[in-house]
Design a protein around this motif. Structure first.
Motif, PDB file in Angstrom:
ATOM      1  N   ARG A   7       0.998  -1.149  -0.082  1.00 29.99           N
ATOM      2  CA  ARG A   7      -0.183   0.180  -0.304  1.00 29.99           C
ATOM      3  C   ARG A   7       1.120   1.434   0.179  1.00 29.99           C
ATOM      4  O   ARG A   7       0.472   2.212  -0.115  1.00 29.99           O
ATOM      5  N   VAL A   8       2.444   0.965  -0.002  1.00 28.40           N
ATOM      6  CA  VAL A   8       2.560   2.679   0.798  1.00 28.40           C
ATOM      7  C   VAL A   8       4.492   2.206   0.316  1.00 28.40           C
ATOM      8  O   VAL A   8       4.977   0.846  -0.066  1.00 28.40           O
ATOM      9  N   TRP A  78      -9.085   6.468   2.100  1.00 25.53           N
ATOM     10  CA  TRP A  78      -7.266   6.402   1.162  1.00 25.53           C
ATOM     11  C   TRP A  78      -7.165   4.905   1.535  1.00 25.53           C
ATOM     12  O   TRP A  78      -6.075   4.574   0.356  1.00 25.53           O
ATOM     13  N   THR A  81      -5.458   2.958  -2.016  1.00 25.25           N
ATOM     14  CA  THR A  81      -5.479   4.059  -3.200  1.00 25.25           C
ATOM     15  C   THR A  81      -3.557   2.859  -2.672  1.00 25.25           C
ATOM     16  O   THR A  81      -3.724   2.652  -1.367  1.00 25.25           O
ATOM     17  N   HIS A  82      -2.845   3.122  -3.452  1.00 25.23           N
ATOM     18  CA  HIS A  82      -1.272   3.040  -3.385  1.00 25.23           C
ATOM     19  C   HIS A  82      -0.629   4.586  -2.871  1.00 25.23           C
ATOM     20  O   HIS A  82      -1.272   4.680  -3.889  1.00 25.23           O
ATOM     21  N   LEU A  83       0.437   4.448  -2.214  1.00 23.89           N
ATOM     22  CA  LEU A  83       0.490   5.362  -1.444  1.00 23.89           C
ATOM     23  C   LEU A  83       2.891   5.442  -2.352  1.00 23.89           C
ATOM     24  O   LEU A  83       2.767   4.487  -2.268  1.00 23.89           O
ATOM     25  N   THR A  84       2.998   6.466  -3.019  1.00 27.88           N
ATOM     26  CA  THR A  84       4.614   6.857  -3.456  1.00 27.88           C
ATOM     27  C   THR A  84       4.758   8.021  -2.523  1.00 27.88           C
ATOM     28  O   THR A  84       4.082   9.384  -2.644  1.00 27.88           O
ATOM     29  N   LEU A 107       2.778  12.735  -0.957  1.00 21.95           N
ATOM     30  CA  LEU A 107       2.412  11.450  -1.340  1.00 21.95           C
ATOM     31  C   LEU A 107       1.708  11.627  -2.394  1.00 21.95           C
ATOM     32  O   LEU A 107       1.188  12.808  -2.843  1.00 21.95           O
ATOM     33  N   ARG A 108       1.378  10.747  -3.496  1.00 20.84           N
ATOM     34  CA  ARG A 108       1.621  10.526  -4.444  1.00 20.84           C
ATOM     35  C   ARG A 108       0.399   9.311  -4.344  1.00 20.84           C
ATOM     36  O   ARG A 108       1.091   8.666  -4.007  1.00 20.84           O
ATOM     37  N   SER A 109      -0.116   9.371  -5.374  1.00 23.31           N
ATOM     38  CA  SER A 109      -1.215   8.117  -5.004  1.00 23.31           C
ATOM     39  C   SER A 109      -1.757   7.535  -6.546  1.00 23.31           C
ATOM     40  O   SER A 109      -2.027   8.836  -7.256  1.00 23.31           O
ATOM     41  N   ARG A 110      -2.386   6.436  -5.745  1.00 18.12           N
ATOM     42  CA  ARG A 110      -2.942   6.030  -7.577  1.00 18.12           C
ATOM     43  C   ARG A 110      -4.000   4.716  -6.899  1.00 18.12           C
ATOM     44  O   ARG A 110      -4.216   4.539  -5.707  1.00 18.12           O
TER      45      ARG A 110
END
Length: 134
Positions: A7-8, A78, A81-84, A107-110
């Protein structure tokens, strides 16, 4: 047994910064509150200097053994979502360890794919602060 859905994660630049911060401060942790102090910016602290709440959710570990926590209210929004975690120039909150470096975590997310989301929903619940002492 299949690994949990990630997830992150960190970008290479964020991982490099985390490793430098570890060299300076020892073991670290992240917490994502979604509240004040840069809102959606993840905050980086020396491990043990931020008290995790019983309902905070442990999304996973980054940069090896660095736990990434999120408030339960934020996770409710969230969870799909996957967080980067990335690092960008600029000064973030004075509470987060990267602030003196002239950069801030971001954080960037998809959205999780349908397959990732179905797997994540079928997994046991993520640990919370009530389950883990870190």
């Amino acid at each position: 047994m299949e690994a949990r859905v990630r997830r992150v994660e960190l970008t290479r630049a964020a991982e490099d910064l985390v490793n430098r911060l570890k060299d300076m401060h020892g073991p670290l942790m992240f917490h994502q509150s979604g509240g004040c102090c840069d809102g959606s910016a993840p905050m980086c602290y020396p491990r043990g200097e931020f008290r995790v709440g019983a309902s905070d959710v442990l999304l996973g570990h980054v940069a090896g053994d660095t736990p990434f926590w999120m408030s339960s209210d934020q996770f409710a929004y969230w969870r799909h979502t996957h967080l980067t975690v990335d690092v960008v120039p600029g000064r973030g909150s004075g509470f987060s360890l990267e602030a003196p470096e002239g950069v801030r975590f971001l954080l960037r997310s998809r959205v999780l794919t349908d397959e990732e989301f179905q797997r994540a929903e079928a997994e046991p619940p993520l640990p919370t602060g009530a389950d883990v002492t870190d």
